[in-house]
Design a protein around this motif. Structure first.
Motif, PDB file in Angstrom:
ATOM      1  N   ARG A 527      30.616 -21.705   0.355  1.00  0.00           N
ATOM      2  CA  ARG A 527      30.794 -20.558  -0.552  1.00  0.00           C
ATOM      3  C   ARG A 527      31.746 -19.539   0.054  1.00  0.00           C
ATOM      4  O   ARG A 527      32.567 -18.934  -0.637  1.00  0.00           O
ATOM      5  N   ARG A 546      37.317 -18.271 -13.001  1.00  0.00           N
ATOM      6  CA  ARG A 546      35.984 -17.759 -13.333  1.00  0.00           C
ATOM      7  C   ARG A 546      35.492 -18.335 -14.655  1.00  0.00           C
ATOM      8  O   ARG A 546      34.362 -18.804 -14.767  1.00  0.00           O
ATOM      9  N   ALA A 601      29.665 -24.052 -10.232  1.00  0.00           N
ATOM     10  CA  ALA A 601      28.572 -23.095 -10.067  1.00  0.00           C
ATOM     11  C   ALA A 601      29.087 -21.771  -9.493  1.00  0.00           C
ATOM     12  O   ALA A 601      28.669 -20.688  -9.921  1.00  0.00           O
ATOM     13  N   TYR A 602      29.997 -21.864  -8.530  1.00  0.00           N
ATOM     14  CA  TYR A 602      30.548 -20.659  -7.925  1.00  0.00           C
ATOM     15  C   TYR A 602      31.364 -19.869  -8.959  1.00  0.00           C
ATOM     16  O   TYR A 602      31.242 -18.638  -9.061  1.00  0.00           O
ATOM     17  N   GLU A 605      29.133 -18.126 -11.434  1.00  0.00           N
ATOM     18  CA  GLU A 605      28.510 -16.961 -10.813  1.00  0.00           C
ATOM     19  C   GLU A 605      29.455 -15.754 -10.866  1.00  0.00           C
ATOM     20  O   GLU A 605      29.045 -14.632 -11.167  1.00  0.00           O
ATOM     21  N   ALA A 608      29.877 -14.047 -14.384  1.00  0.00           N
ATOM     22  CA  ALA A 608      28.802 -13.195 -14.887  1.00  0.00           C
ATOM     23  C   ALA A 608      29.215 -11.734 -14.932  1.00  0.00           C
ATOM     24  O   ALA A 608      28.645 -10.940 -15.700  1.00  0.00           O
ATOM     25  N   ASP A 609      30.213 -11.363 -14.127  1.00  0.00           N
ATOM     26  CA  ASP A 609      30.674  -9.973 -14.125  1.00  0.00           C
ATOM     27  C   ASP A 609      31.705  -9.698 -15.219  1.00  0.00           C
ATOM     28  O   ASP A 609      32.102  -8.552 -15.420  1.00  0.00           O
TER      29      ASP A 609
END
Length: 985
Positions: A527, A546, A601-602, A605, A608-609
């Motif tokens: 990560r 993203r 997945a990264y 994540e 989400a912002d």
């Protein structure tokens, strides 16, 4: 046969026989058991296998609801006498050790080996172990001893127990043992030893296909070809008379083996070489560029799958995420591909997908389709799918690579009967090792030298110029190949900076993250590397990265990526190239991309912002609009039946539209499933309603999944009209798959709901589908439903629907006494299709019209309609329609005696049908070709074609084509015999 029941009596102090009349010996002397009730009690105690048996249960078995008031006393008396017989020296009031009262009931505790039933089961277990070792000699010996224990029907003198479930199960075990015994003898070439037992069993069980299959093979093994064919014909007729079914795949395969030996191979003729070998399937992904190291692991994997005398070899490659499990397995698979002459299958099980991993049932469906099984022949439930899968893989040299497995339960049904299986997983899959003999390779991170070798191949000489920095970089990437590739790309991008600068920057970030997440998991290191690389991206590429984490499908194209990120397609294509160079996405094929699940997945994540809901809505709008544009190109006349959506740029031609749908379909299904998770049920129902016509063309596995999601979504939405449409689509899929009862249930409900909603178009379509179902079921009201649908279409002025229903009516009337009516209906349907611009529909009507004309003996007109239909289909790129038209043309030419033209048309049709996997059509065309070859006197070739048709029709369950093949084989053989005898002086 082996150890007899009499010999077995000598083996101990007490011996109980239940595999025949219930009898008891002590010290070799038979002891009278007394009345039948006492023998029944002893028999029940034996069946309990040492477990306590309640007196109430014994009473229920012996008397049922007619138990006398004294039943308990009677049972106690029987037990008392049995104790005296079993323990004659036991003193009064001393607890019994052989037949104690325990656990609220009675339990029989005899020494090991004292009961013939227990010995039978032990021998079966020993035989199974020998079978796993690949030792047929030992299998035959153990099963001979097991079967030799039987002295007649079990509990033969206790009628009360004849129907007991455990007794019926015991008989099934004996039949299974007979099958395994004869299989072992046939493997050893000793079929003559099996014949007496098989004849006896076949006579006792005339509908047991497993026994009759072995009887056919045993006759064939000893050279009794006529007896083998007679045995097959007898059971085939018995099955038809008693059950109304044809022989199953194993029995047909045995028949075809006999037939193959009887009929010499026909000369190779390019016109009729329909049985030519088809290239084995190869689904392996491309190898990862720059593969280095792992020599020891490749060698270890080779040892894991070496031939150990077992039918199936399983290797589990396990390790943490990003360690290179898939890369290693794919590398080994490519290196050894030549061994697996029957093909290499690959399936990504998406076991760590946060939304919907591939279920074992769905995985079996995909694997069966890959093996050439048509969707109409794939069973619905998991157990039957697994059984069909084992049958399809039996005896084949296959490599099956099952990637990203989550659990043993996901894998267990996917284990074939034979072949080599490679499984990759983050889990150790201990159950697969313990229960299925799998061997495990734990893939560790790269060693420092291997990591440096990989970096050197990607970065170049800088690794040697700064060895300490390179070693530190490898350590910061946790020696994981995925992280090393991402880091190496960043180092290449910043070629002017020394590696020490990059290492220092990464060290600072790792220190900061370690304070927040001190877990020490190697995935945390990955990560960090991802975040380090992500921070170097241009803003547009970062935003795209993203949003790509929100795509639920296995792959995506530029259009979908552009919709997610709200970017222009040209800009998106440029940024995808940036991400691909940095190993943040991978190119699957030109214009299509994939993401490693860790990267996805990264990315999700990070998304989400942003505004994930907006990105998902944009993706849904893009997919719906593009799917609608593709359907408009392929089925323009059917637009009224699809939901109104925003229009996307049109496809240049039908080929481009078809290509987009084929590539995107797995992702569309995954996105529809995700629509349920994201609380967007209308997207799922609209997508299914948009694609239903395309899915009817053969993508039945995807159709079943997509329409199932739509039905669930419609239920959630509470929209009755959408629910009715979804029911219609699910019912249509069941109809196409031959599940007529399910189809009737769904379509009847759909018609009623849509009628109440005032949706006349939807109700008409449901009624028309229902009419087809009733026709298949032989229902008298089939035509009435089609006429009701026709009236509904005419009321709303839908001429395309009217034409489609006329075709259905014409097909229903294609039978003696109704040909003229069918002719008129199909002629009108063709005209209506032309008026609406639906040229493919017109061609379908003409194809059926040609068939009717052939039945009316109007051969010239039939040929004209069929030739016109063929040209339309060919121009439209509709290969299935072209194949059907050619098949019917071949029948016309054959009927007219033009055998050469008939053979040519039918051969082309068969090749097309085989290539697209339409097995019903292939079997039908092969049977017609067999008829033409027989008429031409080429009987040897005819039998070969009928045999292939029989094999296909058996697999698909098509009784009509099975019967046509059987009759054709008999006709061709009779003609061959006549030709030989007429030449005899």
């Amino acid at each position: 046969m082996g150890t007899s029941g009499i010999a077995a009596r000598e083996c101990g102090l007490l011996v109980v026989q239940v595999l025949g009349p219930v009898r008891l010996w002590r010290d070799g002397t038979e002891i009278s058991l007394g009345p039948v009730g006492r023998r029944a009690v002893l028999g029940l105690l034996v069946l309990a296998d040492g477990r306590p048996l309640l007196g109430s249960h014994i009473i229920d078995v012996l008397w049922g609801e007619q138990a006398p008031p004294t039943a308990t006393n009677v049972i106690q008396t029987h037990v008392k006498h049995l104790r005296r017989l079993l323990e004659p020296g036991r003193r009064a009031h001393t607890p019994s050790t052989v037949l104690p009262f325990t656990g609220g009931g009675y339990a029989l505790r005899l020494p090991a080996g004292a009961v013939d039933l227990a010995r039978f089961r032990d021998l079966l277990t020993t035989a199974a172990e020998a079978d796993r070792r690949g030792d047929p000699q030992s299998v035959a010996a153990q099963l001979a001893n097991a079967l030799g224990l039987w002295q007649g029907a079990p509990f033969a003198d206790v009628p009360t127990l004849a129907g007991h479930p455990k007794v019926r199960s015991l008989l099934d075990d004996r039949r299974a043992a007979i099958v395994r015994y004869t299989d072992a003898l046939l493997t050893l070439g000793a079929g003559e030893r099996a014949l007496p037992l098989l004849r006896e069993e076949a006579a006792a069980h005339p509908l047991d296909e497993a026994v009759h299959t072995r009887l056919v093979l045993a006759h064939h093994c000893v050279g009794r070809r006529d007896e083998a064919l007679a045995a097959y014909d007898a059971v085939r007729r018995h099955l038809a008379d008693e059950l109304g079914v044809g022989p199953g795949p194993d029995l047909v395969a045995a028949y075809l083996r006999v037939l193959d030996d009887e009929t010499p191979a026909p000369p190779v003729d390019p016109l009729v070489d329909t049985a030519a070998a088809v290239s084995p399937v190869n689904q392996l992904p491309a190898e990862t560029a720059g593969f280095t190291g792992r020599a020891a692991e490749l060698s270890a994997l080779e040892e894991l799958v070496e031939d150990r005398g077992t039918a199936v070899r399983i290797a589990v490659v396990c390790g943490t995420a990003g360690v290179g499990k898939t890369t290693l397995a794919v590398r080994w698979a490519h290196r050894t591909r030549g061994r697996f002459t029957d093909g290499q299958l690959y399936l990504d099980l998406r076991g760590y997908d946060p939304q919907r991993p591939v279920s074992a049932r769905a995985a079996l469906g995909h694997l069966l389709e890959s093996l050439g099984v048509p969707a109409t022949s794939i069973p619905t439930d998991l157990d039957r799918r697994a059984a069909r899968y084992r049958a399809e893989t039996a005896g084949r040299r296959l490599l099956i690579l099952l990637d990203n497995a989550a659990s043993v339960d996901q894998i267990r049904p996917l284990i074939p009967g034979t072949g080599t299986v490679i499984v990759t997983s983050r889990d150790s899959l201990a159950g697969l090792v313990a229960l299925h003999g799998a061997r495990r390779l734990l893939l560790d991170v790269l060693s420092t030298p291997e990591a440096l070798t990989l970096l050197r191949s990607l970065v170049g000489a800088r690794v040697d110029h700064e060895p300490e920095a390179a070693a530190t970089l490898a350590h910061q990437c946790a020696h994981l190949p995925l992280a090393l590739r991402v880091a190496a790309e960043l180092a290449t991008f910043r070629a002017g900076e020394p590696l020490t600068a990059l290492v220092g920057e990464l060290a600072d970030r790792q220190r900061r993250l370690r304070l927040l997440d001190p877990g020490g998991d190697v995935r945390a290191a990955v990560r960090v590397v991802f975040s380090w690389s992500y921070r170097q991206l241009p803003a547009a590429a970062a935003r795209l990265f993203r949003n790509l984490g929100l795509h639920p499908g296995p792959s995506f194209d530029v259009g979908a990526a552009a919709a997610l990120a709200a970017m222009a397609r040209t800009d998106t294509a440029m940024q995808l190239d940036v991400l691909a160079r940095k190993h943040l996405v991978r190119t699957e094929s030109p214009g299509r991309y994939m993401m490693h699940d860790l990267l996805r997945a990264y990315a999700a994540e990070l998304a989400a912002d942003d505004d994930p809901g907006g990105a998902i809505d944009r993706l849904h709008a893009h997919l719906l609009a593009t799917a609608a544009a593709a359907m408009d190109r392929l089925h323009p006349a059917d637009r009224a039946h699809r939901p109104a959506v925003a229009r996307a740029p049109s496809f240049p031609d039908a080929t481009a539209a078809q290509a987009w749908l084929d590539a995107e379909l797995p992702g569309l299904v995954a996105t529809a499933a995700a629509g349920l998770e994201h609380d967007r049920p209308h997207f799922t129902t609209d997508l299914a309603a948009t694609l239903y016509r395309h899915l009817e063309g053969g993508a039945y596995m995807h159709a079943e999944a997509l329409h199932g999601y739509a039905l669930e979504a419609a239920q959630r939405s509470g929209d009755a009209s959408r629910y009715g449409v979804a029911l219609t689509n699910v019912g249509a899929v069941h109809r196409l798959l031959g599940r007529y009862e399910l189809a009737e249930t769904h379509l009847s409900q759909a018609a009623a709901i849509l009628d109440r909603c005032g949706d006349q178009l939807g109700a008409a379509r449901a009624l028309s589908n229902l009419g087809i179902v009733y026709e298949r079921l032989g229902r008298d009201d089939a035509e009435a439903h089609q006429r009701a649908a026709l009236a509904a279409y005419r009321r709303v002025g839908d001429r395309y629907g009217e034409a489609s229903t006329l075709v259905n009516l014409g097909n229903a009337n294609t039978r003696p006494g109704h040909f003229d009516e069918a002719y008129d209906q199909l002629l009108r349907a063709a005209a209506l299709f032309r008026e609406t611009g639906a040229v493919v529909g017109a061609a379908a009507a003409l194809t059926n019209l040609g068939d009717v004309c052939t039945s009316l003996r109007r051969h010239d007109e039939a040929a004209g309609h069929l030739s016109a239909a063929r040209e339309i289909f060919r121009s439209a790129g509709h290969v299935y329609g072209e194949a059907v038209a050619l098949t019917n043309l071949g029948r016309v030419h054959g009927t007219r005696g033009d055998h050469a033209r008939a053979i040519g048309d039918l051969t082309v049709a068969i090749r097309i049908l085989h290539s697209i996997g339409h097995r019903y059509g292939e079997a039908s065309a092969l049977n017609i070709l067999g008829d033409v070859l027989t008429a031409a006197g080429r009987t040897t070739e005819a039998v070969a074609r009928y045999a292939v048709a029989l094999s296909i029709a058996t697999a698909t369950g098509d009784h009509d084509e099975q019967e046509n093949a059987h009759e054709g084989i008999a006709r061709a053989r009779r003609k061959a015999v006549h030709a030989r005898t007429s030449r005899t002086p």
